[in-house]
Design an enzyme around this catalytic site. Structure first.
Site, PDB file in Angstrom:
ATOM      1  N   THR A 118       0.923  -1.164   0.100  1.00  0.00           N
ATOM      2  CA  THR A 118       0.053   0.144  -0.101  1.00  0.00           C
ATOM      3  C   THR A 118       1.053   1.195  -0.134  1.00  0.00           C
ATOM      4  O   THR A 118       1.973   1.286   0.865  1.00  0.00           O
ATOM      5  CB  THR A 118      -0.948  -0.076   1.216  1.00  0.00           C
ATOM      6  OG1 THR A 118      -1.712  -1.100   1.161  1.00  0.00           O
ATOM      7  CG2 THR A 118      -1.846   1.408   1.107  1.00  0.00           C
TER       8      THR A 118
ATOM      9  N   PHE B  10       1.148   5.139   0.988  1.00  0.00           N
ATOM     10  CA  PHE B  10       0.605   6.226   1.901  1.00  0.00           C
ATOM     11  C   PHE B  10       1.212   7.505   1.288  1.00  0.00           C
ATOM     12  O   PHE B  10       2.293   7.741   0.963  1.00  0.00           O
ATOM     13  CB  PHE B  10       0.871   5.745   3.172  1.00  0.00           C
ATOM     14  CG  PHE B  10       0.308   4.661   3.620  1.00  0.00           C
ATOM     15  CD1 PHE B  10      -0.966   4.595   4.430  1.00  0.00           C
ATOM     16  CD2 PHE B  10       0.812   3.318   3.478  1.00  0.00           C
ATOM     17  CE1 PHE B  10      -1.559   3.570   4.894  1.00  0.00           C
ATOM     18  CE2 PHE B  10       0.270   2.256   3.768  1.00  0.00           C
ATOM     19  CZ  PHE B  10      -1.043   2.376   4.470  1.00  0.00           C
TER      20      PHE B  10
END
Length: 358
Positions: free
Chosen positions: A259, A261
């Site tokens: 992921t 960010f």
């Protein structure tokens, strides 16, 4: 001394004492730097990613071993995190609760000495930074399996916050419980995304155990404490913070699961030489409009690393594009490309130039 274990341990103790002494000497210099920064600009961010990157790159380059080079970054991340706390509190708002992957991304970026503020929504993260209650905010923007986080993109439309940095966090899921005994598990809980990312493993290894969705992987970990027959799909950090045992590690179906960010701030970071620029723009509705938009990037030798579109919510069939390119807005080639594109857009907004994740 080569064969005397006690003598080697005494030598390690002596070296550790010297390391501690030098850390305190370093800390005094850090405090003085913080004082000088505040004299020059009372509102300046104490966190300086360009300086941190330069320190780590220099140390890695001159490392001759046997201490592993990959160990230098986490060690100095914590040294610099503790040093920053001496200059002043570094408040970081993030999409909570504790022990989520966003929390892990925060710690990867700012270390364990920052003051973390978990909030309930991406909108609240933006609000905490906009109102000055946090120095930085951390929000998810995209996942290699689940795709883009649209709500984060939408928040940039009306926000004046800048992107200060990015973090790539590996998403590794573990099956956790209070006892760590798989035969005792009667139910599995987790966030819908975590369940989706472990679907094949669950169907293969626990096909008869019901799976339920909860608000977060951290909430799933909390349920394990309340009921020993419940297991959670959550992070290693969740296991540590909630005192749970790992039944099975790395149960995600895609081992290349990350992921991305974004770090938010009211201020822009310094240029590092390894930067990325994010843009938000809306193009005119005409034939070839997207091609005209992309052409200046190529003509100025810029690599585009991402493009994502969203409905503008202001006019039917009008779209806003989010674009990431390599380079800093202060570079001539980036500046000229943005100037060329601006005349072809309904509007253009630079979301920030910031250090690319390393």
């Amino acid at each position: 001394m080569s064969g005397d274990l006690s003598e080697h341990r005494k030598e390690i103790d002596r070296i550790d004492d010297e390391i501690l002494r030098l850390l305190n000497v370093r800390s005094k210099s850090v405090i003085e730097i913080g004082r000088l920064k505040k004299q020059q600009d009372a509102d300046a961010n104490l966190h300086t990613p360009a300086r941190e990157a330069a320190i780590i790159e220099r140390l890695v380059a001159q490392n001759t071993g046997p201490f592993p080079s990959e160990g230098i970054r986490p060690v100095y991340r914590e040294i610099m995190s503790a040093s920053l706390s001496l200059e002043g509190p570094q408040k970081v708002a993030y999409l909570g609760p504790r022990a989520t992957f966003t929390h892990m991304a925060c710690m990867q970026k700012f270390g364990s000495s920052a003051q973390y503020i978990p909030v309930h929504s991406i909108k609240e993260v933006f609000s905490e930074v906009e109102r000055g209650r946090a120095n930085f905010g951390v929000v998810p923007i995209e996942n290699t399996t689940e795709g883009v986080v649209n709500h984060t993109l939408d928040m940039f439309i009306d926000s004046n916050l800048l992107i200060y940095g990015e973090v790539l966090q590996e998403v590794s899921h573990h099956l956790l419980s209070k006892s760590g005994v798989p035969e005792e598990i009667k139910k599995i809980s987790s966030h819908p995304h975590a369940i989706a990312q472990c679907r094949n493993w669950l169907e293969t290894h626990m096909p008869h155990v019901p799976v339920s969705e909860v608000a977060s992987t951290a909430r799933a970990a909390e349920l394990c404490l309340e009921d020993a027959s419940v297991a959670a799909i959550a992070s290693q950090l969740a296991a540590e913070l909630y005192g749970l045992k790992v039944i099975k590690s790395r149960i995600e179906d895609n081992l290349n699961n990350f992921t991305r960010f974004l770090v938010l701030s009211q201020k822009a970071p310094e240029r590092t030489g390894k930067d990325k620029t994010s843009l938000m723009l809306s193009i005119k509705d005409k034939v070839g409009a997207l091609y005209d938009l992309l052409r200046p990037f190529a003509s100025h030798g810029l690599s585009m690393t991402k493009i994502e579109s969203r409905p503008s919510r202001r006019k039917a069939w009008e779209y806003i594009f989010f674009v990431d390119i390599e380079g800093h807005i202060e570079e001539d080639r980036v500046k000229k490309a943005v100037e060329d594109i601006t005349g072809r857009c309904l509007f253009m907004k630079v979301l920030g130039s910031y250090p690319a994740h390393s």
